[in-house]
Write a protein that holds these residues in place. Structure first.
Motif, PDB file in Angstrom:
ATOM      1  N   TRP A  61       0.769  -1.195   0.022  1.00  0.00           N
ATOM      2  CA  TRP A  61      -0.021  -0.024   0.097  1.00  0.00           C
ATOM      3  C   TRP A  61       1.020   1.138  -0.025  1.00  0.00           C
ATOM      4  O   TRP A  61       1.918   1.308   0.690  1.00  0.00           O
ATOM      5  N   ARG A  62       0.678   2.110  -0.825  1.00  0.00           N
ATOM      6  CA  ARG A  62       1.345   3.124  -1.044  1.00  0.00           C
ATOM      7  C   ARG A  62       0.770   4.542  -0.615  1.00  0.00           C
ATOM      8  O   ARG A  62       1.161   5.695  -0.752  1.00  0.00           O
ATOM      9  N   ILE A  63      -0.596   4.497  -0.255  1.00  0.00           N
ATOM     10  CA  ILE A  63      -1.678   5.462  -0.046  1.00  0.00           C
ATOM     11  C   ILE A  63      -1.977   5.724   1.582  1.00  0.00           C
ATOM     12  O   ILE A  63      -2.130   4.797   2.078  1.00  0.00           O
ATOM     13  N   SER A  64      -1.761   6.782   1.997  1.00  0.00           N
ATOM     14  CA  SER A  64      -1.671   7.066   3.688  1.00  0.00           C
ATOM     15  C   SER A  64      -3.291   6.763   3.922  1.00  0.00           C
ATOM     16  O   SER A  64      -3.540   6.271   4.890  1.00  0.00           O
ATOM     17  N   THR A  65      -4.116   6.991   3.141  1.00  0.00           N
ATOM     18  CA  THR A  65      -5.720   6.908   3.477  1.00  0.00           C
ATOM     19  C   THR A  65      -6.187   5.688   3.657  1.00  0.00           C
ATOM     20  O   THR A  65      -6.689   5.284   4.527  1.00  0.00           O
ATOM     21  N   ASN A  66      -5.218   4.483   2.692  1.00  0.00           N
ATOM     22  CA  ASN A  66      -5.614   3.207   3.100  1.00  0.00           C
ATOM     23  C   ASN A  66      -5.103   2.732   4.597  1.00  0.00           C
ATOM     24  O   ASN A  66      -5.912   2.118   5.255  1.00  0.00           O
ATOM     25  N   PHE A  67      -4.099   3.235   5.136  1.00  0.00           N
ATOM     26  CA  PHE A  67      -3.638   2.955   6.221  1.00  0.00           C
ATOM     27  C   PHE A  67      -4.655   3.880   7.429  1.00  0.00           C
ATOM     28  O   PHE A  67      -4.626   2.932   8.434  1.00  0.00           O
ATOM     29  N   ALA A  68      -5.040   5.018   7.072  1.00  0.00           N
ATOM     30  CA  ALA A  68      -5.842   5.579   7.862  1.00  0.00           C
ATOM     31  C   ALA A  68      -7.239   4.775   8.031  1.00  0.00           C
ATOM     32  O   ALA A  68      -7.783   4.623   9.281  1.00  0.00           O
ATOM     33  N   GLY A 120       1.515   3.701   9.183  1.00  0.00           N
ATOM     34  CA  GLY A 120       1.388   3.701   7.704  1.00  0.00           C
ATOM     35  C   GLY A 120       1.094   4.970   7.297  1.00  0.00           C
ATOM     36  O   GLY A 120       1.525   5.350   6.292  1.00  0.00           O
ATOM     37  N   ALA A 121       0.042   5.403   7.937  1.00  0.00           N
ATOM     38  CA  ALA A 121      -0.701   6.800   7.503  1.00  0.00           C
ATOM     39  C   ALA A 121       0.322   8.034   7.727  1.00  0.00           C
ATOM     40  O   ALA A 121       0.479   8.838   6.656  1.00  0.00           O
ATOM     41  N   ILE A 122       0.977   8.036   8.709  1.00  0.00           N
ATOM     42  CA  ILE A 122       1.952   9.197   9.010  1.00  0.00           C
ATOM     43  C   ILE A 122       3.037   8.968   7.886  1.00  0.00           C
ATOM     44  O   ILE A 122       3.660   9.887   7.379  1.00  0.00           O
ATOM     45  N   ARG A 127       6.097  11.156   3.463  1.00  0.00           N
ATOM     46  CA  ARG A 127       6.994  10.497   2.513  1.00  0.00           C
ATOM     47  C   ARG A 127       6.376  11.224   1.030  1.00  0.00           C
ATOM     48  O   ARG A 127       7.105  11.728   0.414  1.00  0.00           O
ATOM     49  N   LYS A 128       5.160  11.385   1.003  1.00  0.00           N
ATOM     50  CA  LYS A 128       4.526  11.890  -0.277  1.00  0.00           C
ATOM     51  C   LYS A 128       4.971  13.491  -0.386  1.00  0.00           C
ATOM     52  O   LYS A 128       4.765  13.942  -1.477  1.00  0.00           O
TER      53      LYS A 128
END
Length: 129
Positions: A61-68, A120-122, A127-128
């Motif tokens: 997963w490379r998207i912070s919203t998925n982790f959130a 992951g979200a942080i 990183r983005k």
């Protein structure tokens, strides 16, 4: 879903998947050697192993919203569990409650989900940028 599991063993992700999975196995085995009954280091090792296991499957997963979303769903499941306990206890149906199952669900699934989701979200939000 099939693409996600196939991407875990792609050339670009294979090393991370195997590293996280091996770390999870080693941490869980060491937690069992130390002992988890009223033992904070053993519980922390177990939590670290489960967090590594979550990362082994979710690192592509490379998207912070998925982790959130993962953290939110895990927190929601904890609240739903407490609501179920409250309802059953107010109806005096406590014979349907199992402390081991509830603590296992919260401690072994939801808590590592929250830790992985927040971390992951942080990480991906920073990183983005």
């Amino acid at each position: 879903m099939k693409k996600h599991f196939q991407s875990l063993l792609d050339k670009s992700h294979r090393w991370y998947t195997l590293s996280f999975f091996l770390a999870a196995i080693l941490l869980v085995i060491s937690s069992q050697m130390v002992g988890t009954t009223d033992n904070i280091p053993g519980l922390l090792l177990l939590l670290g192993g489960l967090v590594s296991l979550f990362f082994a499957f979710l690192h592509p997963w490379r998207i912070s919203t998925n982790f959130a979303k993962l953290a939110g769903v895990s927190f929601g499941l904890i609240l739903l569990t407490f609501l179920g306990i409250f309802i059953l206890s107010s109806l005096h149906k406590t014979e349907y409650l199992s402390e081991g199952v509830v603590m296992g669900f919260i401690g072994l699934i939801c808590l590592p989900g929250i830790v992985v989701g927040v971390a992951g979200a942080i990480f991906w939000a920073i990183r983005k940028k």
